[in-house]
Design a protein around this motif. Structure first.
Motif, mmCIF file in Angstrom:
data_model
loop_
_atom_site.group_PDB
_atom_site.id
_atom_site.type_symbol
_atom_site.label_atom_id
_atom_site.label_comp_id
_atom_site.label_asym_id
_atom_site.label_seq_id
_atom_site.Cartn_x
_atom_site.Cartn_y
_atom_site.Cartn_z
ATOM 1 N N ILE A 149 1.133 1.065 -8.010
ATOM 2 C CA ILE A 149 1.934 0.769 -6.816
ATOM 3 C C ILE A 149 3.169 -0.049 -7.195
ATOM 4 O O ILE A 149 4.286 0.223 -6.724
ATOM 5 N N ARG A 197 -3.084 -1.340 -8.416
ATOM 6 C CA ARG A 197 -1.976 -2.260 -8.211
ATOM 7 C C ARG A 197 -0.834 -1.996 -9.185
ATOM 8 O O ARG A 197 0.342 -2.040 -8.815
ATOM 9 N N LYS A 227 -3.351 7.294 3.749
ATOM 10 C CA LYS A 227 -3.292 6.329 2.659
ATOM 11 C C LYS A 227 -3.510 7.011 1.319
ATOM 12 O O LYS A 227 -4.391 7.856 1.158
ATOM 13 N N GLU A 269 0.843 -1.191 0.000
ATOM 14 C CA GLU A 269 0.000 0.000 0.000
ATOM 15 C C GLU A 269 0.883 1.248 0.000
ATOM 16 O O GLU A 269 2.018 1.235 0.489
ATOM 17 N N TRP A 295 1.532 5.245 1.102
ATOM 18 C CA TRP A 295 1.202 6.133 2.215
ATOM 19 C C TRP A 295 1.892 7.482 2.048
ATOM 20 O O TRP A 295 3.040 7.550 1.597
#
Length: 208
Positions: free
Chosen positions: A142, A139, A134, A108, A110
């Motif tokens: 990321i 996906r 967040k 994830e 941040w």
């Protein structure tokens, strides 16, 4: 029919061309198409899209020193998970991202060290001004960030906080820290550009 037309119309009128044979895709009359330069048709579209984007954007905070301290490579936009008092503070134009950065943890993204002051009328349910927030990315985005920051000297820098169509967004940049001589060179280039712009302005003023 052509003989019956006035002289001024004869010059503009030409007999219609017969249609292309069925299935003949190679016989397109390209000379009937208006030739345009590489930028003549898309510049207006880009400017219109940019204007449309700018009209829906309200900038809250910018990291103006990022281009001085880093070489900026890849950019992307991320959504933000915020609580109510944070949204209200941002709508007042209060936030600082000068010392902020982004990180990838457990798959994830941040936003870290972004300072959003407490909402004045928030009461006991106010937020922590420096809490981790967040970032909303898919996906593929990321994974792209993760691959790039694993390279030596690379980091994720938040460039801008803003509202677009009433939704809070963060512009991120993959960045590589500049060495001292790189920063000095960037500073000299910036100064030279400023002086050139001032000289152009003076010449225009003298021309009037």
């Amino acid at each position: 029919m052509h003989e019956m037309l006035p002289a001024t119309i004869k010059e503009r009128w030409s007999p219609p061309r017969p249609p292309n044979p069925p299935g003949d895709r190679k016989s397109v009359e390209f000379h009937d198409l208006q030739r345009m330069t590489g930028r003549s048709y898309d510049t207006c579209t880009v400017n219109a899209d940019k204007k449309k984007f700018d009209e829906g954007v309200k900038i809250v905070a910018q990291n103006r020193s990022a281009s001085y301290n880093y070489t900026l490579l890849d950019h992307m936009e991320a959504g933000l998970v915020l609580v109510g008092t944070e949204v209200k503070t941002l709508r007042e134009g209060k936030a600082t991202i000068r010392e902020a950065y982004a990180e990838i943890r457990a798959g994830e993204a941040w936003l870290v060290n972004c300072h959003i002051p407490e909402y004045q009328a928030g009461g006991p349910r106010n937020h922590d001004p420096l809490r981790k927030r967040k970032l909303l990315l898919n996906r593929r985005e990321i994974d792209r960030l993760l691959i790039q920051v694993q390279q030596k000297g690379m980091t994720i820098v938040p460039m801008k906080l803003y509202f677009r169509d009433s939704r809070a967004k963060c512009e991120l940049a993959i960045a590589k820290g500049k060495k001292f001589h790189d920063r000095r060179e960037a500073e000299r280039n910036k100064e030279a550009k400023r002086e050139a712009n001032e000289e152009i302005a003076r010449r225009k003023h003298r021309g009037h």
